[in-house]
Design a protein around this motif. Structure first.
Motif, PDB file in Angstrom:
ATOM      1  N   LYS A 237       0.955  -1.200   0.156  1.00 47.65           N
ATOM      2  CA  LYS A 237       0.014  -0.068   0.025  1.00 47.65           C
ATOM      3  C   LYS A 237       0.984   1.180  -0.213  1.00 47.65           C
ATOM      4  N   ALA A 238       1.928   1.079   0.817  1.00 49.83           N
ATOM      5  CA  ALA A 238       2.683   2.395   0.801  1.00 49.83           C
ATOM      6  C   ALA A 238       3.520   2.858  -0.446  1.00 49.83           C
ATOM      7  N   ALA A 239       3.892   1.746  -1.217  1.00 51.30           N
ATOM      8  CA  ALA A 239       4.584   1.461  -2.510  1.00 51.30           C
ATOM      9  C   ALA A 239       3.420   2.224  -3.674  1.00 51.30           C
ATOM     10  N   GLY A 240       2.294   1.853  -3.507  1.00 49.87           N
ATOM     11  CA  GLY A 240       1.218   2.136  -4.215  1.00 49.87           C
ATOM     12  C   GLY A 240       0.910   3.517  -4.144  1.00 49.87           C
ATOM     13  N   TRP A 241       0.591   3.982  -2.863  1.00 51.09           N
ATOM     14  CA  TRP A 241       0.299   5.427  -2.745  1.00 51.09           C
ATOM     15  C   TRP A 241       1.583   6.375  -3.203  1.00 51.09           C
ATOM     16  N   ALA A 242       2.839   5.852  -3.077  1.00 54.06           N
ATOM     17  CA  ALA A 242       3.974   6.793  -3.305  1.00 54.06           C
ATOM     18  C   ALA A 242       4.032   7.019  -4.871  1.00 54.06           C
ATOM     19  N   ALA A 243       3.497   6.117  -5.607  1.00 55.24           N
ATOM     20  CA  ALA A 243       3.445   6.513  -7.114  1.00 55.24           C
ATOM     21  C   ALA A 243       2.793   7.430  -7.641  1.00 55.24           C
ATOM     22  N   LEU A 244       1.777   7.751  -6.600  1.00 56.03           N
ATOM     23  CA  LEU A 244       0.912   8.931  -7.144  1.00 56.03           C
ATOM     24  C   LEU A 244       1.472  10.297  -7.600  1.00 56.03           C
ATOM     25  N   LYS A 245       2.755  10.445  -6.845  1.00 58.07           N
ATOM     26  CA  LYS A 245       3.496  11.737  -7.280  1.00 58.07           C
ATOM     27  C   LYS A 245       3.975  11.687  -8.535  1.00 58.07           C
ATOM     28  N   TYR A 246       4.193  10.509  -9.250  1.00 54.62           N
ATOM     29  CA  TYR A 246       4.456  10.478 -10.557  1.00 54.62           C
ATOM     30  C   TYR A 246       3.621  10.607 -11.579  1.00 54.62           C
ATOM     31  N   VAL A 247       2.362  10.627 -11.085  1.00 46.19           N
ATOM     32  CA  VAL A 247       1.349  11.050 -12.338  1.00 46.19           C
ATOM     33  C   VAL A 247       1.151  12.364 -12.551  1.00 46.19           C
ATOM     34  N   GLU A 248       1.396  12.569 -14.044  1.00 39.68           N
ATOM     35  CA  GLU A 248       1.188  13.783 -14.479  1.00 39.68           C
ATOM     36  C   GLU A 248      -0.237  14.211 -14.737  1.00 39.68           C
ATOM     37  N   ARG A 249      -0.552  15.404 -14.150  1.00 35.78           N
ATOM     38  CA  ARG A 249      -1.876  16.008 -14.481  1.00 35.78           C
ATOM     39  C   ARG A 249      -2.356  15.946 -15.938  1.00 35.78           C
ATOM     40  N   ASP A 250      -3.799  15.857 -16.093  1.00 37.60           N
ATOM     41  CA  ASP A 250      -4.181  15.935 -17.596  1.00 37.60           C
ATOM     42  C   ASP A 250      -3.711  14.936 -18.503  1.00 37.60           C
ATOM     43  N   THR A 251      -3.367  13.801 -18.157  1.00 32.80           N
ATOM     44  CA  THR A 251      -2.728  13.007 -18.892  1.00 32.80           C
ATOM     45  C   THR A 251      -3.384  11.418 -18.714  1.00 32.80           C
TER      46      THR A 251
ATOM     47  N   PHE B  86      -9.624   3.975 -21.490  1.00 34.51           N
ATOM     48  CA  PHE B  86      -9.280   4.126 -22.832  1.00 34.51           C
ATOM     49  C   PHE B  86      -9.018   3.124 -23.406  1.00 34.51           C
ATOM     50  N   ASP B  87      -9.346   2.651 -24.658  1.00 33.82           N
ATOM     51  CA  ASP B  87      -8.657   1.736 -25.450  1.00 33.82           C
ATOM     52  C   ASP B  87      -7.390   2.284 -25.830  1.00 33.82           C
ATOM     53  N   LEU B  88      -6.424   1.377 -25.726  1.00 36.43           N
ATOM     54  CA  LEU B  88      -4.995   1.790 -26.152  1.00 36.43           C
ATOM     55  C   LEU B  88      -4.907   2.080 -27.511  1.00 36.43           C
ATOM     56  N   ASN B  89      -5.747   1.474 -28.278  1.00 39.60           N
ATOM     57  CA  ASN B  89      -5.525   2.007 -30.089  1.00 39.60           C
ATOM     58  C   ASN B  89      -5.991   3.408 -29.931  1.00 39.60           C
ATOM     59  N   ASN B  90      -6.660   3.930 -29.133  1.00 39.52           N
ATOM     60  CA  ASN B  90      -7.160   5.427 -29.436  1.00 39.52           C
ATOM     61  C   ASN B  90      -6.254   6.367 -28.424  1.00 39.52           C
ATOM     62  N   VAL B  91      -5.196   5.692 -28.013  1.00 41.80           N
ATOM     63  CA  VAL B  91      -4.106   6.625 -27.147  1.00 41.80           C
ATOM     64  C   VAL B  91      -2.731   6.706 -27.946  1.00 41.80           C
ATOM     65  N   ALA B  92      -2.198   7.822 -27.982  1.00 45.41           N
ATOM     66  CA  ALA B  92      -0.982   7.824 -28.726  1.00 45.41           C
ATOM     67  C   ALA B  92       0.238   8.023 -27.791  1.00 45.41           C
ATOM     68  N   ASP B  93      -0.222   8.484 -26.505  1.00 41.62           N
ATOM     69  CA  ASP B  93       1.070   8.800 -25.393  1.00 41.62           C
ATOM     70  C   ASP B  93       0.519   8.355 -24.057  1.00 41.62           C
ATOM     71  N   ILE B  94       1.487   7.587 -23.742  1.00 47.24           N
ATOM     72  CA  ILE B  94       1.272   7.270 -22.090  1.00 47.24           C
ATOM     73  C   ILE B  94       2.378   7.763 -21.370  1.00 47.24           C
ATOM     74  N   ALA B  95       2.218   8.844 -20.497  1.00 47.05           N
ATOM     75  CA  ALA B  95       3.545   9.281 -20.030  1.00 47.05           C
ATOM     76  C   ALA B  95       3.984   8.576 -18.749  1.00 47.05           C
ATOM     77  N   VAL B  96       3.293   7.911 -18.063  1.00 48.31           N
ATOM     78  CA  VAL B  96       3.708   6.988 -16.941  1.00 48.31           C
ATOM     79  C   VAL B  96       2.887   5.631 -16.915  1.00 48.31           C
ATOM     80  N   TYR B  97       3.520   4.483 -16.829  1.00 48.68           N
ATOM     81  CA  TYR B  97       2.796   3.347 -16.478  1.00 48.68           C
ATOM     82  C   TYR B  97       3.219   2.758 -15.269  1.00 48.68           C
ATOM     83  N   VAL B  98       2.099   2.543 -14.300  1.00 46.01           N
ATOM     84  CA  VAL B  98       2.392   2.097 -13.075  1.00 46.01           C
ATOM     85  C   VAL B  98       1.996   0.345 -12.790  1.00 46.01           C
TER      86      VAL B  98
END
Ligand code: 5RP
Length: 220
Positions: free
Chosen positions: A8-22, A68-80
């Protein structure tokens, strides 16, 4: 501290790497489930998610996060995503939850892979955890014989059908000294969809839940 508290601690720590509006890439498993809970707290600040499994899709939707369907998405900034084992070169074994193929596809598109684990997942040599291999059903026995030639001891994961309609062979007793080479060799067997070695595309940032807090490791 329990293993789940470290996840849980690791999962919540990943939040700070999520870029807004992506659009966020989301993996699969019990550690990722904690990340999804965290992601739901900022759901109005992101566009949504691309998911690596039907299980994660259901949880994301239940918490009001658009998928979203990956086929409709060009960019993914971050994968967790989580891992079953990770070494100090950021090579991983994944697929304990049988979602390895979709995980590898989303990871391939993402600019950054954030791996979230508890401290039981850190190893010096990969292979104590049986390596999952997703296989087209009619090729199961042939692929198993080829895996024996590579030094492994494959076991059919009874009763499991992947989200892609295939089966899983878990390969025991492999000491994987060169994960990149082994990943490539196994993927070259006809009938293999992919295997759970994530070495040619490893993690960029590792967040490890420990009793002393979350440790951050960055790929060299
Ligand atoms: C699923 C995976 C998971 O990331 C891996 O099995 C770790 O799971 P958990 O977070 O439940 O320990 O690769 O296919």
């Amino acid at each position: 501290m329990t293993q789940d508290e470290m996840k849980k601690a690791a999962g919540w720590a990943a939040l700070k790497y999520v870029e807004r509006d992506t659009i966020v890439g989301v993996g699969t498993g019990s550690t990722v489930n904690h990340f999804i809970d965290a992601l739901a707290t900022i759901k109005d600040d992101i566009q949504g998610a691309v998911s690596s499994s039907e299980a994660s899709t259901a949880k994301l939707k239940q918490l009001g996060i658009e998928v979203f369907d990956l086929n409709n998405v060009a960019d993914i900034a971050v994968y967790v995503d989580g891992a079953d084992e990770i070494n100090d070169r950021m090579d991983m074994i994944k697929g304990g939850g049988a979602a390895l193929t979709r995980e590898k596809i989303v990871a391939a598109v993402a600019k950054k892979f954030i791996c979230i684990v508890d401290n039981t997942k850190e190893v010096s040599i990969l292979g104590d955890f049986p390596l999952p291999v997703e296989v087209i059903p009619m090729a199961r026995s042939y692929v198993a014989r080829e895996l024996v030639k590579l030094g492994g001891d494959p076991e059919y994961r009874q009763g499991v059908i992947t989200d892609n309609g295939n089966v899983i062979l878990d390969v025991h007793n492999m000491k994987i000294l060169d994960p990149k080479v082994m990943e490539t060799k196994i993927n070259a067997i006809v009938g293999v969809v992919t295997n759970g070695l994530f070495a040619n595309r490893g993690a960029d940032i590792l967040l490890v839940g420990t009793p002393e807090g979350v440790k951050t490791v960055t790929a060299k």
